[in-house]
Design an enzyme around this catalytic site. Structure first.
Site, PDB file in Angstrom:
ATOM      1  N   ARG A   1       0.828  -0.637   0.055  1.00 33.07           N
ATOM      2  CA  ARG A   1       0.066   0.123  -0.023  1.00 33.07           C
ATOM      3  C   ARG A   1       0.828   1.374   0.378  1.00 33.07           C
ATOM      4  O   ARG A   1       0.613   1.681  -0.483  1.00 33.07           O
ATOM      5  CB  ARG A   1      -1.076  -0.171   0.970  1.00 33.07           C
ATOM      6  CG  ARG A   1      -2.447  -0.658   0.829  1.00 33.07           C
ATOM      7  CD  ARG A   1      -2.968  -1.350   2.432  1.00 33.07           C
ATOM      8  NE  ARG A   1      -1.467  -2.371   2.637  1.00 33.07           N
ATOM      9  CZ  ARG A   1      -1.741  -3.617   2.316  1.00 33.07           C
ATOM     10  NH1 ARG A   1      -3.198  -3.414   2.172  1.00 33.07           N
ATOM     11  NH2 ARG A   1      -1.560  -4.555   2.392  1.00 33.07           N
ATOM     12  N   THR A   2       1.921   1.729   1.482  1.00 34.54           N
ATOM     13  CA  THR A   2       2.296   2.482   1.335  1.00 34.54           C
ATOM     14  C   THR A   2       3.410   2.730  -0.097  1.00 34.54           C
ATOM     15  O   THR A   2       2.482   4.354  -0.864  1.00 34.54           O
ATOM     16  CB  THR A   2       3.398   2.481   1.979  1.00 34.54           C
ATOM     17  OG1 THR A   2       2.802   2.206   3.329  1.00 34.54           O
ATOM     18  CG2 THR A   2       4.338   3.632   2.571  1.00 34.54           C
TER      19      THR A   2
ATOM     20  N   ARG B   1      11.738   3.877   2.877  1.00 37.57           N
ATOM     21  CA  ARG B   1      11.296   2.912   4.416  1.00 37.57           C
ATOM     22  C   ARG B   1      12.367   2.259   4.098  1.00 37.57           C
ATOM     23  O   ARG B   1      13.109   1.675   3.194  1.00 37.57           O
ATOM     24  CB  ARG B   1       9.992   1.946   3.735  1.00 37.57           C
ATOM     25  CG  ARG B   1       9.481   0.868   4.407  1.00 37.57           C
ATOM     26  CD  ARG B   1       8.458   0.048   4.292  1.00 37.57           C
ATOM     27  NE  ARG B   1       7.691   0.864   4.944  1.00 37.57           N
ATOM     28  CZ  ARG B   1       6.019   0.269   5.237  1.00 37.57           C
ATOM     29  NH1 ARG B   1       5.821  -1.140   4.502  1.00 37.57           N
ATOM     30  NH2 ARG B   1       4.782   0.527   5.543  1.00 37.57           N
TER      31      ARG B   1
ATOM     32  N   LYS C   1      25.646  -3.524  -1.850  1.00 38.57           N
ATOM     33  CA  LYS C   1      26.950  -2.775  -1.956  1.00 38.57           C
ATOM     34  C   LYS C   1      27.446  -2.321  -1.010  1.00 38.57           C
ATOM     35  O   LYS C   1      28.597  -2.454  -0.528  1.00 38.57           O
ATOM     36  CB  LYS C   1      27.085  -2.786  -2.791  1.00 38.57           C
ATOM     37  CG  LYS C   1      26.627  -3.246  -4.367  1.00 38.57           C
ATOM     38  CD  LYS C   1      27.231  -2.246  -5.616  1.00 38.57           C
ATOM     39  CE  LYS C   1      26.541  -2.487  -6.951  1.00 38.57           C
ATOM     40  NZ  LYS C   1      26.859  -1.874  -8.007  1.00 38.57           N
TER      41      LYS C   1
ATOM     42  N   HIS D   1       5.288   6.030  11.538  1.00 39.69           N
ATOM     43  CA  HIS D   1       4.786   5.805  10.303  1.00 39.69           C
ATOM     44  C   HIS D   1       3.088   6.929   9.801  1.00 39.69           C
ATOM     45  O   HIS D   1       2.893   6.597  10.104  1.00 39.69           O
ATOM     46  CB  HIS D   1       4.415   4.533   9.650  1.00 39.69           C
ATOM     47  CG  HIS D   1       4.191   3.915   8.497  1.00 39.69           C
ATOM     48  ND1 HIS D   1       3.730   4.915   7.697  1.00 39.69           N
ATOM     49  CD2 HIS D   1       3.780   2.720   7.826  1.00 39.69           C
ATOM     50  CE1 HIS D   1       3.826   3.959   6.987  1.00 39.69           C
ATOM     51  NE2 HIS D   1       3.321   2.963   6.829  1.00 39.69           N
TER      52      HIS D   1
END
Ligand code: NCD
Length: 304
Positions: free
Chosen positions: A51-52, A101, A80, A129
């Site tokens: 969703r986000t 995120r 890396k 959030h």
């Protein structure tokens, strides 16, 4: 330039303004379809999301802009060994705004300190959030027509659930809010939320293990998933994962106009038989997420 790292970065007036713009977008989609022409959002997702990430991307597309990004740490140079600070410095040359995120608490804040473009925290570990909270506030405003005078039950993983921490922080500013915090003792809210938010602002709250104890009093029931990925020990997760399952029977005493919310994804904590109940708001809630993110992108890019 402004970033959104913590919901506290926004004043109450700014939150109200975002809600007003989001409602205007819902009513007048065409008016906004070119506002971000030639603009790009980069979605840097070091952790899973449906969703986000997709609602940020859909939001930018509906504003006439473009999207780029990655959806797992493994497919980026993080694999890396590149630091978040270096990555955002580089991406700032490719995009006008970044939604990030990350599994580490504080990573978006570190990114913001080095970034030349606005950074939006799209979830940092078990911490915060803020854009889910904006989604939740728009949902509450549209479904309950108020952000004051609410008794809010929050049920499930209150310890690791970042949406819970940001929601309590945001709702604590409104008038006559009381919380019923429903969790097993292992998953109670963290001390910093209790002390710095609830106690500091004199917010009334009770804690209980029993999801039915206050059911008849609630205006909102916010269910959450037990956050499997934050557990150190799989046995603990297995023991706690099905602690609460909301079903029709448990809703028998609930108010007629209860609003049942969930940031999603759901695992077992809401039985699918509840989905047809008129009080189930969680799929609508996910839809509101796109509109509030459209409003947020406009705000951070300074587009009227
Ligand atoms: C939440 C999250 O990522 O914290 N999901 C979301 O963004 N809608 C809740 C969860 O994963 O349980």
């Amino acid at each position: 330039m402004k970033h959104l790292i913590d919901i506290k970065d926004l004043s109450t007036d700014e939150i109200d303004e975002l809600i007003t713009v989001a409602k205007d977008i819902i009513a007048n989609k065409e008016k906004y379809s070119k506002k971000c022409e030639r603009k790009k959002i980069a979605t840097l997702f070091y952790e899973p999301s449906t969703r986000t990430r997709l609602s940020f991307e859909a939001a930018m597309m509906e504003l006439g802009g473009n999207v780029l990004g990655f959806s797992s740490a493994n497919s980026s140079s993080a694999a890396k060994g590149e630091s978040v600070a270096d990555t955002v410095r580089v991406i700032g040359g490719y995009a006008d705004i970044i939604a990030m995120r990350h599994p580490k608490e504080g990573a978006p804040l570190v990114a913001a300190m080095k970034s030349e473009v606005p950074i939006i925290n799209a979830g940092d570990g078990g911490h915060n959030h803020p854009t889910q909270t904006l989604t939740d506030l728009l949902t509450i405003q549209c479904e309950k027509h108020r952000l004051n005078d609410l008794k809010i039950g929050i049920c499930g993983d209150l310890k690791f659930g970042r949406t819970v921490h940001s929601l309590i922080t945001a709702m604590s500013r409104y008038k006559n809010i009381t919380f019923v915090l429903i969790s097993p003792k292992e998953l109670k809210i963290p001390d910093y939320v209790r002390k710095d938010i609830l106690e500091k602002n004199n917010i009334e709250y009770v804690e209980t293990k029993d999801m039915e104890e206050y059911m008849q009093d609630l205006d909102i029931l916010y269910m959450t998933r037990v956050q499997k990925e934050r557990f150190f020990n799989e046995d603990d997760y297995i023991r706690l994962k099905d602690y609460y399952i909301l079903n029709k029977e448990k809703l028998e005493k609930a108010k007629d106009d209860l609003c049942i919310m969930h940031p999603l994804p759901r695992v077992n904590e809401i039985s699918t038989e509840v989905d047809d109940d008129k009080r189930a708001c969680y799929f609508k809630q996910a839809k509101y997420g796109k509109y509030i993110r459209m409003a947020l992108i406009l705000k951070l890019l300074n587009i009227k």
